[in-house]
Design a protein around this motif. Sequence first.
Motif, PDB file in Angstrom:
ATOM      1  N   ARG A  17       0.834  -1.207   0.000  1.00 53.05           N
ATOM      2  CA  ARG A  17       0.000   0.000   0.000  1.00 53.05           C
ATOM      3  C   ARG A  17       0.869   1.258   0.000  1.00 53.05           C
ATOM      4  NH1 ARG A  17      -5.703   1.530   0.046  1.00 53.05           N
ATOM      5  NH2 ARG A  17      -5.666   3.721   0.598  1.00 53.05           N
ATOM      6  N   HIS A  18       1.881   1.283   0.872  1.00 52.79           N
ATOM      7  CA  HIS A  18       2.786   2.435   0.907  1.00 52.79           C
ATOM      8  C   HIS A  18       3.456   2.650  -0.447  1.00 52.79           C
ATOM      9  CE1 HIS A  18       2.855   3.799   5.115  1.00 52.79           C
ATOM     10  NE2 HIS A  18       2.662   2.544   5.455  1.00 52.79           N
ATOM     11  N   MET A  19       3.885   1.561  -1.061  1.00 56.79           N
ATOM     12  CA  MET A  19       4.571   1.684  -2.339  1.00 56.79           C
ATOM     13  C   MET A  19       3.632   2.212  -3.424  1.00 56.79           C
ATOM     14  SD  MET A  19       6.778  -1.186  -4.457  1.00 56.79           S
ATOM     15  CE  MET A  19       8.179  -1.081  -3.332  1.00 56.79           C
ATOM     16  N   ALA A  20       2.440   1.653  -3.477  1.00 59.19           N
ATOM     17  CA  ALA A  20       1.474   2.113  -4.479  1.00 59.19           C
ATOM     18  C   ALA A  20       1.173   3.598  -4.306  1.00 59.19           C
ATOM     19  CB  ALA A  20       0.192   1.294  -4.386  1.00 59.19           C
ATOM     20  N   GLU A  21       0.976   4.031  -3.075  1.00 61.61           N
ATOM     21  CA  GLU A  21       0.647   5.440  -2.821  1.00 61.61           C
ATOM     22  C   GLU A  21       1.789   6.358  -3.236  1.00 61.61           C
ATOM     23  OE1 GLU A  21      -0.273   5.391   1.323  1.00 61.61           O
ATOM     24  OE2 GLU A  21      -2.416   4.974   0.990  1.00 61.61           O
ATOM     25  N   MET A  37     -11.054  -6.307  -3.472  1.00 56.40           N
ATOM     26  CA  MET A  37     -11.047  -5.126  -4.327  1.00 56.40           C
ATOM     27  C   MET A  37     -11.490  -3.861  -3.589  1.00 56.40           C
ATOM     28  SD  MET A  37     -10.011  -6.061  -7.419  1.00 56.40           S
ATOM     29  CE  MET A  37     -10.765  -5.085  -8.723  1.00 56.40           C
ATOM     30  N   GLU A  38     -12.400  -4.022  -2.627  1.00 59.79           N
ATOM     31  CA  GLU A  38     -12.904  -2.850  -1.909  1.00 59.79           C
ATOM     32  C   GLU A  38     -11.804  -2.114  -1.153  1.00 59.79           C
ATOM     33  OE1 GLU A  38     -16.091  -4.012   0.606  1.00 59.79           O
ATOM     34  OE2 GLU A  38     -17.411  -4.616  -1.041  1.00 59.79           O
ATOM     35  N   ALA A  39     -10.726  -2.821  -0.796  1.00 57.95           N
ATOM     36  CA  ALA A  39      -9.653  -2.225  -0.018  1.00 57.95           C
ATOM     37  C   ALA A  39      -8.895  -1.144  -0.783  1.00 57.95           C
ATOM     38  CB  ALA A  39      -8.679  -3.306   0.450  1.00 57.95           C
ATOM     39  N   VAL A  40      -9.042  -1.118  -2.120  1.00 61.33           N
ATOM     40  CA  VAL A  40      -8.301  -0.129  -2.910  1.00 61.33           C
ATOM     41  C   VAL A  40      -9.219   0.763  -3.748  1.00 61.33           C
ATOM     42  CG1 VAL A  40      -6.119  -1.400  -3.000  1.00 61.33           C
ATOM     43  CG2 VAL A  40      -7.896  -1.887  -4.689  1.00 61.33           C
ATOM     44  N   TYR A  41     -10.502   0.743  -3.447  1.00 67.31           N
ATOM     45  CA  TYR A  41     -11.421   1.621  -4.184  1.00 67.31           C
ATOM     46  C   TYR A  41     -11.042   3.084  -4.003  1.00 67.31           C
ATOM     47  CZ  TYR A  41     -14.714  -2.154  -5.329  1.00 67.31           C
ATOM     48  OH  TYR A  41     -15.306  -3.289  -5.837  1.00 67.31           O
ATOM     49  N   ASP A  42     -10.540   3.445  -2.830  1.00 63.39           N
ATOM     50  CA  ASP A  42     -10.157   4.837  -2.595  1.00 63.39           C
ATOM     51  C   ASP A  42      -8.983   5.243  -3.486  1.00 63.39           C
ATOM     52  OD1 ASP A  42      -8.511   3.049  -1.137  1.00 63.39           O
ATOM     53  OD2 ASP A  42      -7.885   4.641   0.222  1.00 63.39           O
ATOM     54  N   LEU A  43      -8.034   4.337  -3.671  1.00 62.83           N
ATOM     55  CA  LEU A  43      -6.907   4.627  -4.559  1.00 62.83           C
ATOM     56  C   LEU A  43      -7.378   4.758  -6.007  1.00 62.83           C
ATOM     57  CD1 LEU A  43      -4.016   2.311  -3.287  1.00 62.83           C
ATOM     58  CD2 LEU A  43      -4.277   4.774  -2.936  1.00 62.83           C
ATOM     59  N   LYS A  44      -8.278   3.876  -6.416  1.00 65.12           N
ATOM     60  CA  LYS A  44      -8.778   3.920  -7.781  1.00 65.12           C
ATOM     61  C   LYS A  44      -9.540   5.216  -8.030  1.00 65.12           C
ATOM     62  CE  LYS A  44      -9.516   2.232 -11.875  1.00 65.12           C
ATOM     63  NZ  LYS A  44      -8.414   2.169 -12.865  1.00 65.12           N
ATOM     64  N   ALA A  45     -10.321   5.652  -7.049  1.00 65.00           N
ATOM     65  CA  ALA A  45     -11.082   6.891  -7.205  1.00 65.00           C
ATOM     66  C   ALA A  45     -10.165   8.098  -7.315  1.00 65.00           C
ATOM     67  CB  ALA A  45     -12.029   7.068  -6.023  1.00 65.00           C
ATOM     68  N   LYS A  46      -9.047   8.064  -6.612  1.00 61.53           N
ATOM     69  CA  LYS A  46      -8.132   9.208  -6.594  1.00 61.53           C
ATOM     70  C   LYS A  46      -7.220   9.237  -7.810  1.00 61.53           C
ATOM     71  CE  LYS A  46      -4.746  11.555  -3.631  1.00 61.53           C
ATOM     72  NZ  LYS A  46      -4.057  11.529  -2.309  1.00 61.53           N
ATOM     73  N   TYR A  47      -6.735   8.067  -8.231  1.00 55.88           N
ATOM     74  CA  TYR A  47      -5.713   8.042  -9.282  1.00 55.88           C
ATOM     75  C   TYR A  47      -6.206   7.483 -10.610  1.00 55.88           C
ATOM     76  CZ  TYR A  47      -2.587   9.108  -5.438  1.00 55.88           C
ATOM     77  OH  TYR A  47      -1.970   9.703  -4.358  1.00 55.88           O
ATOM     78  N   ASP A  48      -7.368   6.892 -10.633  1.00 55.36           N
ATOM     79  CA  ASP A  48      -8.073   6.489 -11.845  1.00 55.36           C
ATOM     80  C   ASP A  48      -7.177   5.768 -12.842  1.00 55.36           C
ATOM     81  OD1 ASP A  48     -10.192   6.152 -13.528  1.00 55.36           O
ATOM     82  OD2 ASP A  48     -10.131   8.170 -14.367  1.00 55.36           O
ATOM     83  N   GLU A  49      -6.820   6.418 -13.951  1.00 52.45           N
ATOM     84  CA  GLU A  49      -6.130   5.748 -15.054  1.00 52.45           C
ATOM     85  C   GLU A  49      -4.708   5.315 -14.716  1.00 52.45           C
ATOM     86  OE1 GLU A  49      -6.328   8.149 -18.520  1.00 52.45           O
ATOM     87  OE2 GLU A  49      -8.509   7.990 -18.720  1.00 52.45           O
ATOM     88  N   LEU A  50      -4.126   5.884 -13.657  1.00 53.33           N
ATOM     89  CA  LEU A  50      -2.777   5.464 -13.273  1.00 53.33           C
ATOM     90  C   LEU A  50      -2.776   4.103 -12.577  1.00 53.33           C
ATOM     91  CD1 LEU A  50      -1.167   8.756 -11.885  1.00 53.33           C
ATOM     92  CD2 LEU A  50      -0.699   7.640 -14.076  1.00 53.33           C
ATOM     93  N   LEU A  51      -3.930   3.665 -12.097  1.00 53.77           N
ATOM     94  CA  LEU A  51      -4.007   2.432 -11.309  1.00 53.77           C
ATOM     95  C   LEU A  51      -4.837   1.370 -12.016  1.00 53.77           C
ATOM     96  CD1 LEU A  51      -3.468   0.843  -8.700  1.00 53.77           C
ATOM     97  CD2 LEU A  51      -5.501   1.940  -7.711  1.00 53.77           C
TER      98      LEU A  51
END
Length: 279
Positions: A17-21, A37-51
């Motif tokens: 998680r730290h590395m991805a962020e 998958m729910e554990a990273v929905y926040d990352l997907k919402a923030k970074y979209d096409e990068l993730l």
Amino acid sequence: MTQRTWLITGISSGFGRHMAEQLLERGDRVAGTVRNMEAVYDLKAKYDELLWISKLDLTDTPAIRQVVKNAFHSLGHIDVVVNNAGYGLFGAAEELTDEQIRHQLETNLIGSIQVIREALPHLRAQGNGRIIQLSTVGGQTAFPGGSMYHASKWGIEGFVESVMYEVAPFNIGVTIVEPGSASTNFRYQSSKLAPKIDDYEASPAFHTRRILEEAKAPSLGDPAKMVAIMIESVDQNPAPKRIVLGSDAFYTIHKALTERLAALEAQKDLAFSTDSSIK
């Protein structure tokens, strides 16, 4: 700064998680795997096409092959493959169940092996790439109560060190990372304990059980700092064979290697005495 693309297993928590962020924040692309998958929905919402994310359980070899293949196909080029996903299994060897033993080795050892094996044809075709294998201080030394965890980590270190020589001609660098304790959820949340056998209260293995059950022992390492060093290592050429992170890891590994070398030196005459007299 050149944008890189990373494939990282286990980005829902801990080092992954730290590395991805950190990578997403600086504009790199990340292909991350998770079991939930729910554990990273926040990352997907923030970074979209990068993730790019995919569900993956490392005990499922066919799924590993498909997910790695899909990641390379979807992103075109992956610069760095990070084998991060895994967990700790603790308890005296006799206490462990057959199911626990299989699951530990299938996840930490066989799963990591298969991620690397599936990634290699793609990295060879590219003509370059890096592999970072997360291990632990427990990949160089052993503590009572951690026999199967050590088996998985000593095993993956042997596999990866062999592979690093095999793939060097293809411009693929390989690094083993050996962190000490860190403030992640590894020790007190993701680790698993074997069923208890009361007789082992007299064994040093019980000390490990007590630490995990009490969940009070502090962790020295800062995971964000550790991950930053892992990321920076990709700029080093040649790739470092091993990176030790944390003062506890340094001192523990140093002591183990020093004692092992002293024991080896003491057996020199014995070792040479078994050589054949035929030259």
